[in-house]
Design a protein around this motif. Structure first.
Motif, PDB file in Angstrom:
ATOM      1  N   ALA A  15      18.497 -10.312  30.633  1.00  0.00           N
ATOM      2  CA  ALA A  15      17.967  -9.075  30.059  1.00  0.00           C
ATOM      3  C   ALA A  15      17.699  -9.240  28.566  1.00  0.00           C
ATOM      4  N   HIS A  16      18.606  -9.941  27.848  1.00  0.00           N
ATOM      5  CA  HIS A  16      18.384 -10.201  26.425  1.00  0.00           C
ATOM      6  C   HIS A  16      17.126 -11.041  26.220  1.00  0.00           C
ATOM      7  N   ARG A  17      16.948 -12.061  27.048  1.00  0.00           N
ATOM      8  CA  ARG A  17      15.755 -12.895  26.918  1.00  0.00           C
ATOM      9  C   ARG A  17      14.488 -12.088  27.200  1.00  0.00           C
ATOM     10  N   THR A  18      14.557 -11.213  28.194  1.00  0.00           N
ATOM     11  CA  THR A  18      13.406 -10.367  28.498  1.00  0.00           C
ATOM     12  C   THR A  18      13.043  -9.495  27.304  1.00  0.00           C
ATOM     13  N   MET A  19      14.040  -8.888  26.665  1.00  0.00           N
ATOM     14  CA  MET A  19      13.798  -8.066  25.488  1.00  0.00           C
ATOM     15  C   MET A  19      13.165  -8.884  24.367  1.00  0.00           C
ATOM     16  N   ASN A  20      13.697 -10.065  24.105  1.00  0.00           N
ATOM     17  CA  ASN A  20      13.184 -10.891  23.010  1.00  0.00           C
ATOM     18  C   ASN A  20      11.749 -11.324  23.252  1.00  0.00           C
ATOM     19  N   ARG A  21      11.458 -11.744  24.487  1.00  0.00           N
ATOM     20  CA  ARG A  21      10.088 -12.179  24.759  1.00  0.00           C
ATOM     21  C   ARG A  21       9.131 -10.985  24.715  1.00  0.00           C
ATOM     22  N   ALA A  22       9.590  -9.807  25.132  1.00  0.00           N
ATOM     23  CA  ALA A  22       8.736  -8.619  25.074  1.00  0.00           C
ATOM     24  C   ALA A  22       8.417  -8.256  23.629  1.00  0.00           C
ATOM     25  N   VAL A  23       9.427  -8.280  22.754  1.00  0.00           N
ATOM     26  CA  VAL A  23       9.204  -7.969  21.337  1.00  0.00           C
ATOM     27  C   VAL A  23       8.306  -9.018  20.695  1.00  0.00           C
TER      28      VAL A  23
ATOM     29  N   LYS B 161       7.200   0.850  22.853  1.00  0.00           N
ATOM     30  CA  LYS B 161       7.062   0.602  24.286  1.00  0.00           C
ATOM     31  C   LYS B 161       7.983  -0.521  24.750  1.00  0.00           C
ATOM     32  N   SER B 162       8.325  -1.455  23.846  1.00  0.00           N
ATOM     33  CA  SER B 162       9.216  -2.560  24.202  1.00  0.00           C
ATOM     34  C   SER B 162      10.688  -2.187  24.056  1.00  0.00           C
ATOM     35  N   PHE B 163      11.004  -1.308  23.115  1.00  0.00           N
ATOM     36  CA  PHE B 163      12.403  -0.967  22.864  1.00  0.00           C
ATOM     37  C   PHE B 163      12.940   0.099  23.815  1.00  0.00           C
ATOM     38  N   VAL B 164      12.120   1.091  24.142  1.00  0.00           N
ATOM     39  CA  VAL B 164      12.605   2.209  24.958  1.00  0.00           C
ATOM     40  C   VAL B 164      13.133   1.750  26.321  1.00  0.00           C
ATOM     41  N   PRO B 165      12.475   0.796  27.038  1.00  0.00           N
ATOM     42  CA  PRO B 165      13.053   0.357  28.318  1.00  0.00           C
ATOM     43  C   PRO B 165      14.462  -0.212  28.196  1.00  0.00           C
ATOM     44  N   GLY B 166      14.837  -0.711  27.013  1.00  0.00           N
ATOM     45  CA  GLY B 166      16.195  -1.195  26.818  1.00  0.00           C
ATOM     46  C   GLY B 166      17.229  -0.098  26.987  1.00  0.00           C
ATOM     47  N   PHE B 167      16.848   1.145  26.701  1.00  0.00           N
ATOM     48  CA  PHE B 167      17.729   2.292  26.930  1.00  0.00           C
ATOM     49  C   PHE B 167      17.582   2.829  28.349  1.00  0.00           C
TER      50      PHE B 167
ATOM     51  N   ARG C 247      22.786  -2.716  17.175  1.00  0.00           N
ATOM     52  CA  ARG C 247      24.161  -2.310  16.839  1.00  0.00           C
ATOM     53  C   ARG C 247      25.042  -2.234  18.088  1.00  0.00           C
ATOM     54  N   ARG C 248      24.452  -1.831  19.206  1.00  0.00           N
ATOM     55  CA  ARG C 248      25.221  -1.713  20.447  1.00  0.00           C
ATOM     56  C   ARG C 248      25.288  -3.027  21.219  1.00  0.00           C
ATOM     57  N   GLY C 249      24.672  -4.061  20.695  1.00  0.00           N
ATOM     58  CA  GLY C 249      24.684  -5.348  21.372  1.00  0.00           C
ATOM     59  C   GLY C 249      23.766  -5.424  22.573  1.00  0.00           C
ATOM     60  N   LEU C 250      22.804  -4.506  22.652  1.00  0.00           N
ATOM     61  CA  LEU C 250      21.877  -4.483  23.780  1.00  0.00           C
ATOM     62  C   LEU C 250      20.640  -5.328  23.524  1.00  0.00           C
ATOM     63  N   TRP C 251      20.421  -5.682  22.268  1.00  0.00           N
ATOM     64  CA  TRP C 251      19.308  -6.561  21.920  1.00  0.00           C
ATOM     65  C   TRP C 251      19.746  -7.443  20.752  1.00  0.00           C
ATOM     66  N   LEU C 252      19.775  -8.732  20.987  1.00  0.00           N
ATOM     67  CA  LEU C 252      20.174  -9.688  19.963  1.00  0.00           C
ATOM     68  C   LEU C 252      19.000 -10.624  19.703  1.00  0.00           C
TER      69      LEU C 252
END
Length: 511
Positions: free
Chosen positions: A302-310, A367-373, A430-435
């Motif tokens: 999930a972290h990798r997905t967030m990073n590649r999306a950003v 659009k990339s950050f909101v799906p993380g929540f 801050r919550r450790g959901l995206w590094l």
């Protein structure tokens, strides 16, 4: 995720290209006068509710629930959930549509108070909005079925449905204009017809995928339905916050001289191309993937997905924003300046486009950050951040519009979008959901530098070419700008290490 992004992106790009053709026709037929202002408000109102009930809140609550039900309980349970939600949505939106049509004069006094003292714009806006409002029911049902298709990892039909919107709008403009009061009325009928067509397309696609949906005879509030509705409540507030931002823009623009609503519309249409192709594609493909990774106990994935999306968001939105700012006048002039759309409208719309371009990367990042929540069932945090963004947008509108007129509205929207994206990113971190990993930290500054190099090249080329008057030459020149911009950016990004063209070729082969 990349496959879904490419599928959604390609279809969205096709829709946006057709959308430009449609807008070129609208500009030629309607220009930027009272009829255009009235039609754009008539189009805006059902779209405000569509984004509220059909996309924002509903997708945030329904898509994760549908994907989880499909994974855990199987296809039959997922289909039952979708059918119950479709029944409730049909009932609720039918009532809303009837009430809106009956009380449209009162609604218009709130949404476009500046039209009240101008009888022509006010009456036209009421008539056209009554025609377009049934579009809301069909397009929200389209969003529901599209969510089902996305949960099944089938993105093509849902992404391709908006193509019908543009085709039917253009067809109505040509076919109906001789038979109705104004070309704006013809466009309004085309909008409603496109809603029916889009719903039919995605329904048949879902049926072919083994998920034919039907309206249940008796609405049911089963436990899984109540769970989706509970999660929709903060999502409704959050989506309502975003739509309140847009409504504030329309209200303030209606108080400005005639044409302001149209200037903002034409500029926003240009800005929506990369936002739709990049932002919507990434957000659509990312949410179900994150849900599956988190449900499957794969937090590192999930972290990798967030990073590649950003990373992908910035790699594509930064050059798009820089190019729009540098080439605002050539873009507007080439696409819209003909017929009823004159040089003054080009200058006014170009200024708004520069202001919108400032916020383009932020719109895509949201659009990339909101799906993380949303993927974690947290629909409340984006709501709180959205409330702050609305307050900031309103304050900036009131501060800037007296001095910058319609440009102040566009600039306020961009600055509040940056505040929204920044706060979302900070809370995820801050919550450790995206590094942010090493790769993204190294590549983003290089992407910024590549975009700066491209901007310098485009400005130098624009200075050398000047401002051609012939429409054909303008279009050819715009094509030249696009070619030079793409070559310069991707070449510089590759040489600087911001992008690896080999990776893009590998993604294409996997697609």
């Amino acid at each position: 995720m990349i496959r879904g992004v490419l599928t959604v992106g390609v279809w969205t790009l096709a829709s946006r290209v057709l959308g430009f053709l449609r807008d070129m026709l609208i500009a030629a037929y309607l220009g930027a006068g009272p009829v255009a202002d009235a039609f754009f408000v008539a189009l805006k109102l059902p779209n405000l509710f569509r984004r509220l009930f059909g996309e924002g809140a509903f997708n945030a609550a329904f898509v994760p629930a549908f994907a989880a039900t499909l994974t855990v309980q199987g296809q039959a349970a997922a289909r039952a959930l979708a059918e119950r939600m479709a029944t409730l949505m049909t009932l609720w939106l039918s009532v809303l549509t009837v009430l809106a049509i009956l009380f449209m004069p009162q609604v218009m006094r709130v949404l476009a108070p500046g039209f009240v003292d101008e009888a022509l714009r006010f009456s036209l806006a009421i008539e056209m909005t009554r025609i377009t409002f049934p579009y809301l029911l069909f397009i929200c049902l389209t969003a529901l079925v599209s969510g089902v298709l996305n949960g099944l990892d089938r993105f093509a039909a849902a992404a391709g449905a908006p193509v019908l919107f543009n085709l039917l709008s253009m067809g109505a403009l040509f076919a109906l204009s001789p038979f109705v009061s104004t070309p704006g009325h013809a466009l309004a009928w085309g909008v409603t017809a496109s809603g029916v067509a889009q719903f039919a397309l995605v329904w048949f696609a879902a049926a072919r995928a083994g998920m034919p949906l039907r309206i249940v005879a008796r609405p049911s509030l089963a436990p899984e339905v109540r769970q989706v509705l509970r999660k929709m409540v903060p999502g409704l507030i959050g989506a309502g916050v975003t739509q309140l931002n847009l409504a504030v823009d329309v209200i303030i623009a209606s108080l400005l001289p005639a044409g302001a609503v149209s200037y903002l519309y034409y500029a926003d249409r240009i800005g929506q191309l990369p936002l739709g192709v990049i932002g919507a594609a990434i957000g659509t493909a990312m949410l179900p993937l994150l849900v599956k990774q988190l449900r499957g106990g794969l937090p590192l994935s999930a972290h990798r997905t967030m990073n590649r999306a950003v990373e992908l968001s910035l790699a594509l939105s930064l050059p798009a924003a820089a190019a729009q700012a540098a080439l605002a006048w050539p873009i507007i002039a080439a696409l819209f300046e003909r017929g009823a759309f004159g040089p003054e409208a080009t200058v006014a719309s170009s200024a708004a486009l520069v202001a919108y371009a400032i916020g383009l990367p932020a719109f895509v990042l949201v659009k990339s950050f909101v799906p993380g929540f949303f993927a974690r069932g947290d629909t409340a945090t984006p709501v709180k951040i959205g409330l702050l963004a609305v307050a900031m947008n309103l304050a900036l509108n009131l501060s800037l519009t007296p001095f910058l007129q319609h440009v102040g509205i566009a600039l306020s929207t961009s600055l509040s979008a940056w505040a929204n994206a920044g706060l979302l990113a900070w809370l995820l971190w801050r919550r450790g959901l995206w590094l942010p990993d090493r790769r993204i930290r190294q590549r983003v500054p290089r992407l910024v530098l590549a975009a700066a190099i491209m901007t310098a090249a485009l400005l130098a080329l624009r200075l050398a070419i000047g401002a051609p008057a012939d429409h054909a030459v303008r279009l050819a020149t715009l094509a030249l700008y696009v070619g030079v911009g793409l070559t310069t950016y991707f070449g510089a990004a590759h040489l600087l290490g911001g992008l690896r063209l080999g990776e893009l070729r590998a993604l294409r082969r996997r697609r």
